[in-house]
Design an enzyme around this catalytic site. Structure first.
Site, PDB file in Angstrom:
ATOM      1  N   GLY A 105     -20.603   6.594   4.302  1.00  0.00           N
ATOM      2  CA  GLY A 105     -19.778   6.657   3.223  1.00  0.00           C
ATOM      3  C   GLY A 105     -20.317   6.389   1.914  1.00  0.00           C
ATOM      4  O   GLY A 105     -20.255   5.027   1.521  1.00  0.00           O
ATOM      5  N   LYS A 131       0.810  -1.041  -0.010  1.00  0.00           N
ATOM      6  CA  LYS A 131       0.004  -0.083   0.093  1.00  0.00           C
ATOM      7  C   LYS A 131       0.729   1.270   0.063  1.00  0.00           C
ATOM      8  O   LYS A 131       2.001   1.095   0.551  1.00  0.00           O
ATOM      9  CB  LYS A 131      -0.838   0.099   1.201  1.00  0.00           C
ATOM     10  CG  LYS A 131      -2.159   0.721   0.940  1.00  0.00           C
ATOM     11  CD  LYS A 131      -3.063   0.021   0.287  1.00  0.00           C
ATOM     12  CE  LYS A 131      -4.596   0.922   0.094  1.00  0.00           C
ATOM     13  NZ  LYS A 131      -5.732  -0.176  -0.496  1.00  0.00           N
ATOM     14  N   GLY A 154     -19.199   7.968  -1.069  1.00  0.00           N
ATOM     15  CA  GLY A 154     -18.625   8.734  -2.238  1.00  0.00           C
ATOM     16  C   GLY A 154     -18.201   7.994  -3.561  1.00  0.00           C
ATOM     17  O   GLY A 154     -18.799   8.265  -4.491  1.00  0.00           O
TER      18      GLY A 154
END
Length: 379
Positions: free
Chosen positions: A207, A107, A209
């Site tokens: 959430g 990551k 989005g």
């Protein structure tokens, strides 16, 4: 561009403890001395000309090149950014292993507010940092980065996925991420109520989005009663415009306390399940897209003690990584969707193993992933 594999995240002079104070256990302690560490490599990247400050963490390459997205976020400190990269990359190792991919876990995080500091020059510099790893790390989109950003990053390296179809990529991975979470939620419903549908169930989505927005579409189509919230009013308004039957809560605190909830789906940033939220939850199932939902070890036991079924985030949100991994071999949407659909069966198998072994689903998922990585190392 400066790249180093030495993680130096000592506090500034202003942050130094008073004389005689025991040293704090920071990210270096996590990296080298705890079970949550064990990362193969952590790279700090800086490009003064563009303002790039980034961290690339490779947790494991036992199964293949580390694969994981790039998060662009305004962290409170550099240490917080490194800690997030460590946690997220470790989660990617387990996610990729459970998804059956030939990839390890990695990551990256870019430090800064993407709304104000993201530029083409910065993304190109970041791409050069990815290139410096010579294929040990394959990147993609995450919170704060988008398909258009990956198109820019890809101009300086060949290990970037999540690009636009016009540039040889698969496009937005949030579509299949949401589809995989929905399959995990169906499996959760099957395990809890004996029926793999959310029809008539009250589902709260925190959430909306990207992934959360697509998840709402699946839930509405399946006949669920959906309630949403988001820190961005525009995201909520977009959902309500597309799905007038959906309702909105003022904030996450109000959302999790909604009477009669069946399912809670955290789809924003990590740490959503903590010592404050878990006792307040009215839902009996938690299944969402956010990474690292458990704020600290032990929360999974608190959920189990309350009779709340938790579908591990790194198990159910693997649809996106399945998509970007496929992009490396010539993307085929139908092939990817078929792989993501298997999250339903894998989730049921993890619940069954957890019940048989008398452990929380997180522990069962960890055992399966760790076994696959261990076998790869021995091979």
């Amino acid at each position: 561009m400066g790249v180093t594999t030495v993680t130096d995240v000592r506090p500034s002079a202003a942050e130094q403890p008073a004389p005689g104070t025991p040293p704090a256990e920071g990210v270096l302690h996590t990296l080298f001395r705890t079970e949550q560490g064990g990362h193969e490599q952590v790279v700090l990247c800086q490009d003064r000309a563009s303002g790039l400050k980034a961290v690339i963490a490779l947790h494991s390459t036992a199964l293949g090149p580390a694969l994981g997205g790039t998060r662009f976020h305004a962290y409170a400190s550099e240490e917080e950014a490194v800690r997030d990269a460590l946690n997220l990359s470790r989660g990617m190792s387990y996610k990729n292993a459970l998804a059956g991919l030939d990839h390890g876990g990695g990551k990256a995080v870019i430090i800064g507010d993407p709304e104000t500091v993201k530029t083409e020059e910065l993304l190109l510099a970041y791409g050069r940092a990815v290139a410096s790893l010579g294929g040990r790390y394959v990147t993609a989109c995450d919170v704060g980065t988008y398909v258009a950003d990956m198109d820019v990053v890809a101009r300086t390296n060949k290990w970037t996925t999540g690009r636009s179809p016009e540039n040889g990529g698969a496009g937005d991975s949030s579509v299949l991420t949401a589809y995989g979470v929905f399959q995990g939620m169906r499996a959760s419903a099957q395990h809890r109520w004996g029926d793999p549908t959310l029809r008539g169930r009250k589902v709260a989505v925190a959430g909306v989005g990207k992934v959360g927005y697509h998840l709402v579409g699946h839930l509405v189509e399946d006949g669920a009663e959906v309630i949403v919230t988001d820190v961005r009013d525009a995201s909520v308004e977009r959902v309500l415009a597309a799905y007038p039957q959906v309702t909105a809560a003022a904030d996450t605190e109000a959302l999790i306390r909604t009477p009669g909830l069946d399912v809670y789906a955290p789809c924003a940033l990590g740490g959503a399940l903590n010592d404050v939220s878990v006792p307040a939850l009215t839902a009996t199932v938690v299944c969402g897209a956010a990474n690292n939902q458990l704020a600290h070890p032990g929360i999974e036991k608190d959920l189990a003690d309350r009779g709340i079924l938790y579908a591990p985030d790194y198990l159910v949100n693997a649809g996106g990584v399945i998509q970007v991994a496929d992009e490396l071999h010539g993307f085929d949407f139908d092939r990817c969707k078929a792989k993501a659909a298997k999250i339903f069966d894998t989730t049921l198998a993890i619940f069954a193993r957890a019940k048989a072994d008398g452990i929380p689903p997180v522990a069962a998922a960890d055992r399966v992933a760790e076994q696959r990585m261990a076998e790869a190392r021995r091979g």
